[in-house]
Design an enzyme around this catalytic site. Structure first.
Site, PDB file in Angstrom:
ATOM      1  N   CYS A   5      -2.486   8.978   2.656  1.00  0.00           N
ATOM      2  CA  CYS A   5      -2.164   8.535   1.292  1.00  0.00           C
ATOM      3  C   CYS A   5      -3.318   8.829   0.345  1.00  0.00           C
ATOM      4  O   CYS A   5      -3.131   8.896  -0.856  1.00  0.00           O
ATOM      5  CB  CYS A   5      -1.844   7.046   1.306  1.00  0.00           C
ATOM      6  SG  CYS A   5      -3.154   6.105   2.073  1.00  0.00           S
ATOM      7  N   GLU A  18       0.892  -1.174   0.000  1.00  0.00           N
ATOM      8  CA  GLU A  18       0.000   0.000   0.000  1.00  0.00           C
ATOM      9  C   GLU A  18       0.919   1.211   0.000  1.00  0.00           C
ATOM     10  O   GLU A  18       1.515   1.542   1.025  1.00  0.00           O
ATOM     11  CB  GLU A  18      -0.879  -0.005   1.254  1.00  0.00           C
ATOM     12  CG  GLU A  18      -1.837  -1.181   1.343  1.00  0.00           C
ATOM     13  CD  GLU A  18      -3.016  -1.054   0.384  1.00  0.00           C
ATOM     14  OE1 GLU A  18      -3.229   0.028  -0.190  1.00  0.00           O
ATOM     15  OE2 GLU A  18      -3.718  -2.065   0.203  1.00  0.00           O
ATOM     16  N   ARG A  45      -8.385  16.033   6.612  1.00  0.00           N
ATOM     17  CA  ARG A  45      -8.388  14.872   7.507  1.00  0.00           C
ATOM     18  C   ARG A  45      -6.940  14.450   7.747  1.00  0.00           C
ATOM     19  O   ARG A  45      -6.137  14.384   6.821  1.00  0.00           O
ATOM     20  CB  ARG A  45      -9.175  13.741   6.835  1.00  0.00           C
ATOM     21  CG  ARG A  45      -9.176  12.450   7.598  1.00  0.00           C
ATOM     22  CD  ARG A  45     -10.241  11.516   7.009  1.00  0.00           C
ATOM     23  NE  ARG A  45     -10.082  10.174   7.534  1.00  0.00           N
ATOM     24  CZ  ARG A  45      -9.477   9.187   6.878  1.00  0.00           C
ATOM     25  NH1 ARG A  45      -8.994   9.375   5.664  1.00  0.00           N
ATOM     26  NH2 ARG A  45      -9.382   7.999   7.422  1.00  0.00           N
TER      27      ARG A  45
END
Ligand code: NAD
Length: 485
Positions: A292, A258, A286
């Site tokens: 990411c 990821e 946020r």
């Protein structure tokens, strides 16, 4: 007593190997800072090469008996862990703020999100389904079963120190894998708190081993170089992901990656502008923009760009910046000095290439690693700032004239993680969603994460998925059995 004091007093700021807390073999410790003051918060043991070997031994030794436990038993451990996290939401959230800096309300949201991975995978643990069919030639049965891949290495980043860990620990437990968790050295405390909590939930010794270390490039190759490790699940930057893919190639270890993102946030001229601002603030602010999936490039139709920019600037200006534990704070500090320097550099690159600052642009508060909420306007499509993963509260706005332009701009990156599309016409938003090369799209919403959804990227944003049933499959191998009877 705060959770931080509890961890310190109970020895849980050490390495956690085979169910025991121990100092690093060479006595080394990591200094963990409070990003809102830059002062030292605590020290944590920093694993060395010998500790990495001990962690592999512990995970390998526990694998066989752990894989043999009933799925229901693993599900129950996960449910107990879920309940413990919810019960202790406040102290866990405070700890996350202390070491990572985000605003307290967001930290409470992270605890709930992190716990949900346990609840979801408690359900998945008992749904490890195989299949049986008759071969087309009629000569045999084709049986496919899924078995745990084996001892796994989990490497997590600092931005969601609890959720990035449970997103991996949950499916690994459900699948029946033992594991070594290497948390980011900026935020090892949340991971260690999880270690303690998992033991309380009944996880057997050696199933979860935790190895904080500020010598990743030394200890990780030792772990990955050991034949007994069968999987590496990594969340972090694309740069480190490439290095790990290289390491994993040597022992042909299964990988789930990821990695970084460069999310476009597309606003069409028929979008509800107020709703798009609301979504933009979530997608940008946020976690202080340190996500990411943070909106990294605002691509706005030229007909509505002025209005969108005006409203975005107002909203960014109105944010309350300060230490995450302070009442009413909406934007905390960045994680460290390097992150603060990176923000200043992004503004410099953008302005040096012709864009303007409509609000923010500087560090603002001191001490601590703060940066002002910043909006950059007049950002040309070839401005190099658009190629950077900003990872902070800076919003560059670029305009487009047609959907084809928007799609071309959105795809002009090596990344392909999250993306956002705002339009009043769902068919148009769907057409754009299908044309952009991203693993995830938010249509008319700025928040997409959900433990029940397959999270992951295409292109250089990663390999594999976390969450959903897909996340369980990452920790399983398919075995084919050909049978006659
Ligand atoms: P990072 O790549 O610097 O570090 C991630 C982890 O890898 C940390 O635990 C770190 O200690 C370890 N590490 C660093 N160098 C290593 C090496 N040579 N060998 C082995 N391990 C090493 O990333 P970060 O700064 O912690 O996190 C920010 C990055 O993570 C961003 O690029 C962000 O997009 C990405 N991220 C991705 C996702 C996702 O789901 N795709 C989620 C969160 C963060």
């Amino acid at each position: 007593m705060s959770l931080l004091d509890e961890l310190t007093n109970s020895g849980a700021t050490q390495l956690y190997i085979g169910g025991e807390w121990r100092e690093a073999s060479d006595g080394n410790r990591i200094d963990v800072l409070d990003p809102s003051t830059a002062d030292s918060l605590a020290t944590v043991a920093s694993g060395a090469e010998d500790d990495a070997k001990a962690a592999v031994d512990a995970a390998a030794e526990a694998q066989e008996s752990w894989a043999a436990t009933a799925p229901r038993e693993r599900a129950e451990i996960l449910m107990r862990a879920f309940n413990l996290m919810i019960e202790r939401k406040d102290t866990l959230a405070e700890l996350v703020v202390q070491e990572m800096g985000k605003a307290l309300g967001e930290a409470a949201g992270e605890v709930a999100y992190a716990a949900e991975f346990y609840r979801w995978y408690a359900g998945e643990a008992v749904r490890n389904l195989g299949s049986i069919s008759t071969a087309p030639g009629g000569d045999k049965r084709i049986i496919a079963i899924h078995q745990p891949v084996g001892p796994s290495l989990l490497i997590t980043p600092w931005n969601f120190p609890l959720a990035m860990a449970t997103r991996k620990i949950g499916p690994a437990i459900a699948a029946g894998c033992t594991m070594i968790l290497k948390p980011a050295s900026d935020t090892p405390l949340s991971a260690l708190a999880l270690g303690r909590l998992m033991a309380e939930a009944g996880l057997p010794d050696g199933v979860l081993n935790i190895l904080p270390s500020n010598r990743s490039s030394k200890v990780v190759p030792i772990i990955l170089g050991d034949d007994r490790i069968r999987m590496v699940s990594f969340t972090g930057s694309t740069e480190v992901g490439r290095t790990l893919l290289g390491e994993a190639a040597k022992t042909v270890v299964k990988t789930a990656m990821e990695l970084g993102g460069n999310a476009p946030f597309i606003v069409c001229e028929d979008a509800d502008i107020e709703a798009s601002i609301e979504g933009a603030m979530i997608a940008k602010i946020r976690n202080g923009g340190q996500s990411c999936i943070a909106a990294n490039r605002f691509l706005v139709h030229e007909a509505v760009a002025d209005e969108f920019t005006r409203q975005l600037t107002e909203a960014m200006k109105g944010l309350k910046v300060g230490p995450g534990l302070e009442e009413g704070v909406e934007l905390g500090p960045l994680i460290n000095q390097r992150a603060q320097d990176d923000m200043a550099e992004s503004v410099e690159v953008a302005v040096g290439n012709g864009s303007q600052v409509s609000t923010g642009g500087g560090t603002g508060r001191s001490p601590g690693f703060f940066f002002e909420p910043t909006v950059l306007t007049g950002v040309a499509p070839d401005n190099p700032v658009l190629g950077r993963e900003i990872f902070g509260p800076i919003a560059p706005v670029t305009t487009f004239a047609s959907d084809d332009d928007a799609v071309a701009l959105a795809n002009d990156t090596i990344y392909g993680l999250a993306s956002y599309v705002y339009s009043g016409d769902l068919a148009r938003a769907m057409r754009i969603s299908e044309a952009i090369e991203y693993g995830m799209v938010g249509i008319n919403r700025g928040l997409i994460s959900d433990p029940a959804a397959p999270f992951g990227g295409v292109k250089q944003s990663g390999v594999g998925r976390e969450g959903a049933h897909d996340g369980l499959l990452e920790f399983l191998e398919t075995k084919y059995i050909a049978a006659d009877w």
